[in-house]
Design a protein around this motif. Sequence first.
Motif, PDB file in Angstrom:
ATOM      1  N   ILE A 181      46.390  12.915  82.213  1.00  0.00           N
ATOM      2  CA  ILE A 181      45.348  12.127  82.879  1.00  0.00           C
ATOM      3  C   ILE A 181      44.020  12.881  82.884  1.00  0.00           C
ATOM      4  CG2 ILE A 181      45.808  12.833  85.259  1.00  0.00           C
ATOM      5  CD1 ILE A 181      45.188   9.945  86.071  1.00  0.00           C
ATOM      6  N   LEU A 182      44.082  14.192  82.946  1.00  0.00           N
ATOM      7  CA  LEU A 182      42.863  15.002  82.860  1.00  0.00           C
ATOM      8  C   LEU A 182      42.127  14.725  81.557  1.00  0.00           C
ATOM      9  CD1 LEU A 182      40.972  17.383  83.665  1.00  0.00           C
ATOM     10  CD2 LEU A 182      42.632  18.881  82.553  1.00  0.00           C
TER      11      LEU A 182
ATOM     12  N   LEU B 175      52.608  13.867  88.709  1.00  0.00           N
ATOM     13  CA  LEU B 175      52.077  12.594  89.173  1.00  0.00           C
ATOM     14  C   LEU B 175      53.213  11.589  89.344  1.00  0.00           C
ATOM     15  CD1 LEU B 175      49.007  12.311  86.793  1.00  0.00           C
ATOM     16  CD2 LEU B 175      48.982  12.893  89.198  1.00  0.00           C
ATOM     17  N   PRO B 176      53.511  11.214  90.569  1.00  0.00           N
ATOM     18  CA  PRO B 176      54.545  10.198  90.764  1.00  0.00           C
ATOM     19  C   PRO B 176      54.048   8.818  90.343  1.00  0.00           C
ATOM     20  CG  PRO B 176      53.532  10.763  92.849  1.00  0.00           C
ATOM     21  CD  PRO B 176      52.937  11.680  91.808  1.00  0.00           C
ATOM     22  N   GLU B 177      54.966   8.000  89.902  1.00  0.00           N
ATOM     23  CA  GLU B 177      54.648   6.614  89.547  1.00  0.00           C
ATOM     24  C   GLU B 177      53.424   6.520  88.640  1.00  0.00           C
ATOM     25  OE1 GLU B 177      54.334   4.175  93.014  1.00  0.00           O
ATOM     26  OE2 GLU B 177      55.856   5.326  94.051  1.00  0.00           O
ATOM     27  N   SER B 178      53.449   7.233  87.548  1.00  0.00           N
ATOM     28  CA  SER B 178      52.290   7.278  86.671  1.00  0.00           C
ATOM     29  C   SER B 178      52.678   6.898  85.252  1.00  0.00           C
ATOM     30  CB  SER B 178      51.701   8.690  86.675  1.00  0.00           C
ATOM     31  OG  SER B 178      50.628   8.762  85.772  1.00  0.00           O
TER      32      SER B 178
ATOM     33  N   ASP C 168      46.984   5.053  88.721  1.00  0.00           N
ATOM     34  CA  ASP C 168      46.312   3.755  88.625  1.00  0.00           C
ATOM     35  C   ASP C 168      45.308   3.556  89.747  1.00  0.00           C
ATOM     36  OD1 ASP C 168      47.757   3.124  86.353  1.00  0.00           O
ATOM     37  OD2 ASP C 168      49.320   2.057  87.453  1.00  0.00           O
ATOM     38  N   LYS C 169      45.689   3.943  90.959  1.00  0.00           N
ATOM     39  CA  LYS C 169      44.771   3.807  92.099  1.00  0.00           C
ATOM     40  C   LYS C 169      43.571   4.740  91.946  1.00  0.00           C
ATOM     41  CE  LYS C 169      48.206   2.085  95.277  1.00  0.00           C
ATOM     42  NZ  LYS C 169      48.918   2.254  96.521  1.00  0.00           N
ATOM     43  N   LEU C 170      43.814   5.940  91.442  1.00  0.00           N
ATOM     44  CA  LEU C 170      42.728   6.889  91.202  1.00  0.00           C
ATOM     45  C   LEU C 170      41.745   6.319  90.186  1.00  0.00           C
ATOM     46  CD1 LEU C 170      41.255   9.649  91.199  1.00  0.00           C
ATOM     47  CD2 LEU C 170      42.957  10.413  89.543  1.00  0.00           C
TER      48      LEU C 170
END
Length: 78
Positions: free
Chosen positions: A38-39, A27-30, A7-9
Motif C-alpha cells: 500500500i505504501l 493490514l487486516p482486511e486489505s 479501503d477506508k484509508l
Amino acid sequence: MTFENSDKLISKLLEKVPEIVFLDYRLPESKFKNGSDILVYLKSLYPKTEFVMYSAQDDINVATDTIRNGAYDYIVKS
C-alpha cells in the motif's frame, strides 16, 4: 485519525491529503499483501506525503524494503 483497513484509508485520502501517514506493516482486511504494497500505491498517488511504517516485524529486510519503497522511516513497535 485511524482506519480499520486500507479501503477506508484510501477513501479518506481522496478527500484530503495529509502531510504524514503512519502505516502498519500488517493490514487486516486489505486487498494489499502488506503495508509495503500500500505504501508503493499511495506514494505514487501522493509523492509529497511522508509515510512512516511501523510494525512488530523486527526484520531488517522488511525495514529496508519499506524505506526503499518510499517510507520516511520504519519503527519497530514492541
